[in-house]
Design an enzyme around this catalytic site. Structure first.
Site, short mmCIF file in Angstrom:
data_model
loop_
_atom_site.label_atom_id
_atom_site.label_comp_id
_atom_site.label_asym_id
_atom_site.label_seq_id
_atom_site.Cartn_x
_atom_site.Cartn_y
_atom_site.Cartn_z
CB ALA A 3 1.39 0.19 6.27
CG ASN A 29 8.13 -2.29 0.34
OD1 ASN A 29 7.67 -2.46 1.48
ND2 ASN A 29 8.71 -1.16 -0.02
N PRO A 87 0.79 -1.23 0.00
CG PRO A 87 -0.10 -1.10 2.14
CD PRO A 87 0.55 -2.05 1.19
CG ASN A 88 -0.23 4.33 1.38
OD1 ASN A 88 -1.22 4.85 0.85
ND2 ASN A 88 -0.28 3.84 2.61
CD GLU A 113 10.12 -7.97 5.56
OE1 GLU A 113 10.35 -9.10 6.07
OE2 GLU A 113 9.79 -6.99 6.26
NE ARG A 144 10.32 5.52 8.59
CZ ARG A 144 9.32 5.41 7.71
NH1 ARG A 144 9.34 4.42 6.82
NH2 ARG A 144 8.33 6.26 7.71
CG HIS A 174 10.97 -2.76 4.52
ND1 HIS A 174 9.61 -2.62 4.46
CD2 HIS A 174 11.21 -3.96 5.09
CE1 HIS A 174 9.05 -3.69 4.99
NE2 HIS A 174 9.99 -4.52 5.38
CE1 TYR A 189 9.23 4.79 2.99
CE2 TYR A 189 7.66 6.60 3.08
CZ TYR A 189 8.11 5.39 3.56
OH TYR A 189 7.46 4.77 4.60
NE ARG A 230 4.08 6.57 1.79
CZ ARG A 230 4.34 5.33 2.15
NH1 ARG A 230 4.86 4.47 1.31
NH2 ARG A 230 4.05 4.93 3.37
C1 DQA Z 1 8.20 0.74 3.90
C2 DQA Z 1 8.32 0.92 5.41
C3 DQA Z 1 6.95 0.77 6.08
O1 DQA Z 1 7.08 0.96 7.48
C4 DQA Z 1 5.99 1.81 5.55
O2 DQA Z 1 4.71 1.61 6.10
C5 DQA Z 1 5.93 1.84 4.06
C6 DQA Z 1 7.16 1.67 3.29
C7 DQA Z 1 9.55 1.03 3.17
O3 DQA Z 1 9.67 0.62 2.02
O4 DQA Z 1 10.43 1.66 3.75
O5 DQA Z 1 4.89 2.10 3.46
O6 DQA Z 1 7.86 -0.61 3.62
#
Ligand code: DQA
Length: 144
Positions: A77, A74, A10-11, A98, A107, A100, A23, A18
């Site tokens: 959240a 990835n 998501p997102n 996985e 964080r 990120h 990021y 964003r």
């Molecule tokens: C994320 C880290 C997560 O905590 C966050 O909710 C994201 C992006 C990252 O790629 O750093 O949406 O997965």
């Protein structure tokens, strides 16, 4: 040819605009282009999906066994909340990595726990676009 499913959670389609301080300015298209170039040079095929929906991601993973040799994900959240995605990865039992963009351990405290990490081969966290590139290289080395 080996097939890899790439899932952006998501997102992540909002990357580029964003939370740029966290990021960076990289977009999902930039990431996908870099992954596709690596896939081409390593002669593997990629299917790349972005979903904001937990159930959709669970379904994708559930159907992956028949079609894919590995998963790069990835979970965004959902990393920190989704027992359902964790169980799906565990159930299909295909090599999964996985990734990120940010270093989740540097964080907020709620990001320090990944429910996904115990059921994947490994995790790459904190290197921006390079996390995906390293993650894809790892996935390819696992299945070749
Ligand atoms: C994320 C880290 C997560 O905590 C966050 O909710 C994201 C992006 C990252 O790629 O750093 O949406 O997965």
């Amino acid at each position: 040819m080996k097939k890899i499913l790439v899932i952006h959670g998501p997102n992540l389609k909002l990357l580029g605009s964003r939370e740029v301080k966290v990021y960076g300015k990289v977009t999902i298209n930039d990431i996908n282009r870099a992954l596709s170039a690596i896939a081409k040079s390593k002669k593997v095929s990629l299917e790349i999906v972005q979903s904001d929906h937990e159930g959709g991601i669970v379904e994708l993973i559930g159907k992956a066994k028949a079609k894919f040799d590995a998963i790069l994900i990835n979970p965004a959240a959902y990393t920190h909340t989704s027992v359902a995605i964790r169980d799906a990865i565990s159930a299909v039992d295909i090599p999964t990595v996985e990734v990120h963009l940010s270093n989740i351990y540097a964080r907020e405290e709620f990001r320090h726990t990944s429910l996904i990490a115990p059921v994947v081969m490994g995790q790459v966290s904190g290197f921006g676009k390079m996390s995906y590139i390293l993650g894809l290289e790892a996935v390819i080395s696992l299945i070749k």
